[in-house]
Write a protein that holds these residues in place. Structure first.
Motif, PDB file in Angstrom:
ATOM      1  N   UNK A 290       0.811  -1.229   0.000  1.00  0.00           N
ATOM      2  CA  UNK A 290       0.000   0.000   0.000  1.00  0.00           C
ATOM      3  C   UNK A 290       0.840   1.272   0.000  1.00  0.00           C
ATOM      4  N   UNK A 291       2.154   1.137  -0.095  1.00  0.00           N
ATOM      5  CA  UNK A 291       3.014   2.322  -0.154  1.00  0.00           C
ATOM      6  C   UNK A 291       2.746   3.102  -1.438  1.00  0.00           C
ATOM      7  N   UNK A 292       2.980   4.415  -1.379  1.00  0.00           N
ATOM      8  CA  UNK A 292       2.851   5.275  -2.555  1.00  0.00           C
ATOM      9  C   UNK A 292       4.257   5.622  -3.032  1.00  0.00           C
ATOM     10  N   UNK A 293       4.530   5.288  -4.298  1.00  0.00           N
ATOM     11  CA  UNK A 293       5.883   5.397  -4.841  1.00  0.00           C
ATOM     12  C   UNK A 293       5.871   6.205  -6.132  1.00  0.00           C
ATOM     13  N   UNK A 294       6.897   7.025  -6.328  1.00  0.00           N
ATOM     14  CA  UNK A 294       7.058   7.694  -7.615  1.00  0.00           C
ATOM     15  C   UNK A 294       7.022   9.200  -7.565  1.00  0.00           C
TER      16      UNK A 294
ATOM     17  N   UNK B  18       3.548  10.981 -12.175  1.00  0.00           N
ATOM     18  CA  UNK B  18       2.522  10.088 -11.613  1.00  0.00           C
ATOM     19  C   UNK B  18       3.114   9.270 -10.468  1.00  0.00           C
ATOM     20  N   UNK B  19       2.241   8.718  -9.650  1.00  0.00           N
ATOM     21  CA  UNK B  19       2.706   7.859  -8.547  1.00  0.00           C
ATOM     22  C   UNK B  19       1.809   6.635  -8.463  1.00  0.00           C
ATOM     23  N   UNK B  20       2.345   5.557  -7.862  1.00  0.00           N
ATOM     24  CA  UNK B  20       1.679   4.263  -7.892  1.00  0.00           C
ATOM     25  C   UNK B  20       1.787   3.553  -6.541  1.00  0.00           C
ATOM     26  N   UNK B  21       1.009   2.508  -6.394  1.00  0.00           N
ATOM     27  CA  UNK B  21       1.105   1.650  -5.211  1.00  0.00           C
ATOM     28  C   UNK B  21       2.307   0.726  -5.376  1.00  0.00           C
TER      29      UNK B  21
END
Length: 286
Positions: A109-113, A195-198
């Protein structure tokens, strides 16, 4: 009991919060606040690895770069691997720091990017017109007043700002491509779009090396008897912040006159910093 635990000792650094921004009673992440802790973490143990717990929505690109370089310099000098474990968010400057790791892990569930550059402001020129307020600005240098929020936008100012953002963005992209060489699998126009992703999508794109937590991964690498030793960052907490506040005691001014205490500018600055920090976190729904 520690005498009987001969397991390897892994130093753990915790990088948490905005980069460069100072919030009330807490300094932001800067090269100055992390330097001594980094030096200690890379020299305190014979274990060939240092772990970093990372939770940051980003901030200053310069401080992100300086901290990144410090991490890599120590890692190369001490010949140790850096393992980064992303928590809630490692985005923008936070991912810049993560890129300093030889291996990067995150929670599902981390948000990366968020590999991009942003500049935000407000325009108050129409508001002051309605209030009948004159804005008087005098400069030496035709571009010194560029992007003044109390004046109408100028196309030349916007063009200059975007050119600056592109330069900073290009540096960010170069660092990510270098640190993740051979691992990136997503298209450039998607990876570097801001953009960022899980965690799972970030893994698919090669931005991280796996979905895992620090304890599980370190035990997998160094055995079940691995020990973790937290290395605190520079101490500048409540006492340090209180020392920065203006004195409540009146002081003697020029010609012996009594001067009232200075306004609590430090508190006002802290409030602004807190709002800025809150805005950084809120971009990622946190």
């Amino acid at each position: 009991m520690r005498l009987f635990n001969r397991g390897p000792r892994v130093p753990v650094l915790r990088f948490s919060g905005p980069i460069g921004l100072a919030t009330p009673l807490k300094p932001g992440l800067t090269s100055g606040t992390v330097a001594s802790a980094l030096r200690k973490a890379f020299t305190m143990s014979k274990t060939p690895g240092v772990a970093i717990a990372l939770n940051s929505p980003g901030g200053s690109p310069v401080q992100s770069s300086l901290i990144y370089k410090l991490i890599r310099q120590h890692a190369e000098e001490q010949k140790k691997k850096v393992y980064v474990f992303c928590e809630d968010v490692a985005a923008s400057g936070g991912y810049y720091l993560a890129a300093a790791g030889d291996e990067i892990y995150a929670d599902a569930s981390s948000i990366i990017g968020s590999i991009g550059v942003i500049s935000a402001s407000f325009g108050f020129n129409k508001a002051i017109e309605r209030l009948g307020i004159d804005r008087r600005v005098y400069t030496a240098g035709e571009n010194k007043g560029a992007l003044d929020m109390f004046q109408p936008e100028k196309s030349d100012d916007i063009e200059r700002l975007k050119a600056l953002q592109k330069d900073v963005h290009d540096v960010f992209i170069s660092v990510v491509k270098s640190s993740r060489a051979g691992k990136l699998r997503g298209p450039d126009n998607e990876l570097f779009s801001g953009a960022f992703w899980s965690g799972p999508k970030a893994l698919e794109y090669g931005l991280i090396d796996g979905i895992s937590d620090m304890r599980s991964k370190m035990r997998e690498l160094f055995g079940d008897k691995v020990r973790f030793e937290a290395v605190p960052l520079s101490k500048a907490g409540l006492l340090g912040r209180l020392r920065r506040l203006p004195s409540l005691t009146p002081h003697i001014g020029l010609a012996g006159t009594s001067v009232a205490p200075a306004p609590r500018l430090a508190l006002a600055e802290d409030l602004v910093s807190a709002i800025e920090a809150r805005a950084l976190w809120s971009r990622y729904g946190l």
